[in-house]
Every structure is written in C-alpha cells, then in structure tokens.
Design an enzyme around this catalytic site. Structure first.
Site, PDB file in Angstrom:
ATOM      1  N   HIS A 174      94.695  -2.120  89.195  1.00 17.28           N
ATOM      2  CA  HIS A 174      94.485  -2.500  87.794  1.00 17.28           C
ATOM      3  C   HIS A 174      93.177  -1.880  87.293  1.00 17.28           C
ATOM      4  CE1 HIS A 174      94.950  -5.306  84.328  1.00 17.28           C
ATOM      5  NE2 HIS A 174      93.624  -5.391  84.382  1.00 17.28           N
ATOM      6  N   MET A 181      87.410  -0.159  78.507  1.00 17.19           N
ATOM      7  CA  MET A 181      86.856  -0.981  77.413  1.00 17.19           C
ATOM      8  C   MET A 181      86.016  -0.102  76.507  1.00 17.19           C
ATOM      9  SD  MET A 181      85.614  -4.359  79.464  1.00 17.19           S
ATOM     10  CE  MET A 181      86.612  -5.088  80.786  1.00 17.19           C
ATOM     11  N   HIS A 219      94.982  -1.350  81.683  1.00 10.86           N
ATOM     12  CA  HIS A 219      94.856  -2.406  80.667  1.00 10.86           C
ATOM     13  C   HIS A 219      93.838  -1.949  79.627  1.00 10.86           C
ATOM     14  CE1 HIS A 219      93.055  -6.753  79.982  1.00 10.86           C
ATOM     15  NE2 HIS A 219      93.645  -6.277  78.895  1.00 10.86           N
ATOM     16  N   ASP A 248      90.588  -1.148  83.890  1.00 10.30           N
ATOM     17  CA  ASP A 248      90.198  -1.843  82.654  1.00 10.30           C
ATOM     18  C   ASP A 248      89.335  -0.986  81.733  1.00 10.30           C
ATOM     19  OD1 ASP A 248      91.238  -4.633  83.001  1.00 10.30           O
ATOM     20  OD2 ASP A 248      89.960  -4.615  84.782  1.00 10.30           O
ATOM     21  N   MET A 274      91.528  -2.048  76.661  1.00  6.92           N
ATOM     22  CA  MET A 274      90.817  -2.950  75.743  1.00  6.92           C
ATOM     23  C   MET A 274      90.083  -2.049  74.744  1.00  6.92           C
ATOM     24  SD  MET A 274      89.808  -5.732  78.622  1.00  6.92           S
ATOM     25  CE  MET A 274      90.293  -4.575  79.913  1.00  6.92           C
ATOM     26  N   SER A 304      91.614  -5.666  90.277  1.00  5.42           N
ATOM     27  CA  SER A 304      90.929  -4.978  89.172  1.00  5.42           C
ATOM     28  C   SER A 304      89.722  -4.257  89.745  1.00  5.42           C
ATOM     29  CB  SER A 304      90.477  -5.996  88.124  1.00  5.42           C
ATOM     30  OG  SER A 304      89.458  -5.414  87.333  1.00  5.42           O
ATOM     31  N   ASP A 324      95.616 -12.327  83.967  1.00  7.83           N
ATOM     32  CA  ASP A 324      94.375 -11.586  84.193  1.00  7.83           C
ATOM     33  C   ASP A 324      93.189 -12.444  83.777  1.00  7.83           C
ATOM     34  OD1 ASP A 324      92.432  -9.665  84.521  1.00  7.83           O
ATOM     35  OD2 ASP A 324      93.255  -8.261  83.047  1.00  7.83           O
ATOM     36  N   GLY A 346      84.557  -9.205  84.186  1.00 10.51           N
ATOM     37  CA  GLY A 346      85.090  -9.898  85.350  1.00 10.51           C
ATOM     38  C   GLY A 346      84.236 -11.127  85.649  1.00 10.51           C
ATOM     39  N   MET A 353      96.402 -13.146  78.938  1.00  8.47           N
ATOM     40  CA  MET A 353      94.981 -13.233  79.304  1.00  8.47           C
ATOM     41  C   MET A 353      94.622 -14.697  79.605  1.00  8.47           C
ATOM     42  SD  MET A 353      93.783 -10.161  79.297  1.00  8.47           S
ATOM     43  CE  MET A 353      92.093 -10.636  79.692  1.00  8.47           C
TER      44      MET A 353
HETATM   45  O1  LIG Z   1      90.612  -7.383  81.990  1.00  8.64           O
HETATM   46  C1  LIG Z   1      89.730  -7.912  82.629  1.00  8.64           C
HETATM   47  C2  LIG Z   1      88.466  -8.362  81.997  1.00  8.64           C
HETATM   48  O2  LIG Z   1      88.578  -8.221  80.639  1.00  8.64           O
HETATM   49  C3  LIG Z   1      89.988  -8.132  84.050  1.00  8.64           C
HETATM   50  O3  LIG Z   1      90.951  -7.318  84.603  1.00  8.64           O
HETATM   51  C4  LIG Z   1      88.863  -8.540  84.964  1.00  8.64           C
HETATM   52  O4  LIG Z   1      88.356  -7.465  85.699  1.00  8.64           O
HETATM   53  C5  LIG Z   1      89.309  -9.627  85.897  1.00  8.64           C
HETATM   54  O5  LIG Z   1      88.258 -10.015  86.689  1.00  8.64           O
HETATM   55  P1  LIG Z   1      88.244 -11.412  87.477  1.00  8.64           P
HETATM   56  O6  LIG Z   1      88.310 -12.498  86.448  1.00  8.64           O
HETATM   57  O7  LIG Z   1      89.434 -11.419  88.380  1.00  8.64           O
HETATM   58  O8  LIG Z   1      86.929 -11.362  88.207  1.00  8.64           O
HETATM   59 FE   LIG Z   2      92.288  -6.421  82.991  1.00 10.58          FE
END
Ligand SMILES: O=C(CO)[C@@H](O)[C@H](O)COP(=O)(O)O
Ligand SMILES: [Fe+2]
Length: 229
Positions: free
Chosen positions: A37, A41, A70, A39, A72, A12, A177, A148, A141
């Site tokens: 990946h 948001m 992904h 993300d 969000m 990610s 994830d 993260g 999830m």
């Molecule tokens: O979708 C998400 C967060 O919402 C992820 O993709 C995070 O970026 C994963 O991060 P780590 O938990 O691996 O640090």
């Molecule tokens: Fe994600």
C-alpha cells in the site's frame, strides 16, 4: 478466476524506512504481505507531502505482489496517468477529491488499472452506491487521512458492515485504512472488510536488519482477523 475475498494484509510503506524502500518491500513480501500500500499525499488535500510517481516507478521492480496506490491528491485526474505508468496495479481516488469522481474512475480503468474509491469518515456510502459496476474496491477510511500512527475510529465498523451489505456478491474489495492492528483487525474483518492496510502495526519494532518482526506483526494481524470470520 473467481473473485478472491480472502483476508489480505496490505502494509503501508508510509511507516517504512524511506532510505531503504526497496529492501523494506522485499522484507515484508518475504514475510507475508499480500499487497503493498502506497500513500501519495499532496500537501493540499491532506496536510502532508509524501510520494510522487517517480518514487512509485523506482519501487515498482521490488514489488512482486500487488501495488495498491491510495491517492490523497486533489484533483487527482492530472496525475492518474503518471501513477498508472509508474506501475500501480490499483489506483484509489478519494470521493472528496473532485471534481468528478466517475470521470476519475473512467480514467483509471482506461489506463488498464483497477479502480478504487476512498471515502473519508464523514463521506456516506451513497457517493458510490450508483456506480458500483465501475469500482473494484471501496476504501473506508478509519482515520482522517494524512498520517500514519493515528487511533482507529470505532464508529466506522458499522459503515464497513453497511458497505458489505451494499455490495452484496459484486466483485468489489472492501479495504480499511487507519489504526489497524491485532485488536482492531477482527472488528473490521467481522464487519466485512477483506483488505486490511496497516502501517505502524506492521513496521513497529522491525527493520531490514530485524525483518522477522515484520513477519510476526503481519501474522498477528492476519490471525486475529481470520479468527473473527
Ligand atoms: O492512508 C494512510 C494515512 O492517510 C494510511 O495508509 C496510513 O499509512 C496508515 O497508517 P497506520 O494507521 O496503519 O499507522
Ligand atoms: Fe492509505
């Protein structure tokens, strides 16, 4: 081509250096990343604001593997076209993003993209059980989405196993994830997940100046997952 259910590591880029995204992507792809990946948001579905379609389009030329996006975002539908045109290969929408999950999946496939469904931790597998033919990936999830670096939720291991049983031999990826690292990767791989997203566990300790650490981190996750199969 037969469906490829081998373990894939999908770093990610939320944990990458945003000032150097192109170089970060090149560094992780050169050192074993299978998918990239991303993300996006919206500050509404989740309490964070990150990446829009312009940034996805800007990084697209650097992605030689597979761009896994992904979303969000709620509702997702008004943005599916923009993320498709930006160059996503897979677009995953949250089952909770509403208002009509199946219509969102139809929109993704109408754009010629692979369609994923993300399930928050409290969302049961039932939400996708009757529409499996319209799905290329189920994202389980293992944290609350938004950030993260959160701790993996062990209660989701059984959900991954039930998801594997539900999809049987259909050509559907199971992605996990949140909090995936060399300790948790074997647990989800054994339960049946084959696409492992990892942000902090891939980028931790490395940089574009020290990219071999990314390689070590990716290898550690992959080796741990494969050893559990
Ligand atoms: O979708 C998400 C967060 O919402 C992820 O993709 C995070 O970026 C994963 O991060 P780590 O938990 O691996 O640090
Ligand atoms: Fe994600």
């Amino acid at each position: 081509m037969p469906f490829d259910r081998s373990i894939k590591i999908a770093p990610s880029i939320l944990s990458a250096d945003f000032a150097n995204l192109g170089a970060e992507i090149q560094a992780i792809e050169a050192r074993g990343a299978d998918w990239i990946h991303v993300d996006p948001m919206d500050g509404h579905f989740v309490p964070n604001l990150t990446i829009g379609p312009n940034v996805v389009a800007a990084i697209r030329p650097h992605v030689k593997t597979f761009m896994d996006v992904h979303l969000m975002i709620s509702p997702a539908d008004p943005y599916i076209g923009a993320f498709a045109k930006a160059g996503s290969d897979m677009i995953t929408v949250h089952a909770e993003a509403g208002p009509h999950l199946h219509r969102s999946l139809q929109s993704v496939r109408a754009e010629g993209k692979m369609a994923g469904v993300a399930l928050n931790m409290t969302t049961p597998l039932d939400h996708v059980a009757d529409i499996l033919d319209d799905i290329d990936m189920i994202l389980i999830m293992t944290i609350n989405p938004g950030f993260g670096g959160q701790k993996f939720t062990h209660a989701m291991i059984d959900k991954v196993a039930r998801c594997r049983a539900m999809i049987a031999d259909r050509p559907i990826h199971i992605q996990v994830d949140g909090g995936i690292d060399p300790t948790t990767a074997p647990l989800v791989a054994k339960a049946g997940a084959n696409v492992l997203v990892a942000g902090s566990a891939v980028f931790r300790g490395g940089s574009v100046a020290q990219p071999n650490i990314y390689g070590d981190n990716i290898r550690a996750i992959r080796d741990a997952a494969q050893a559990a199969l």
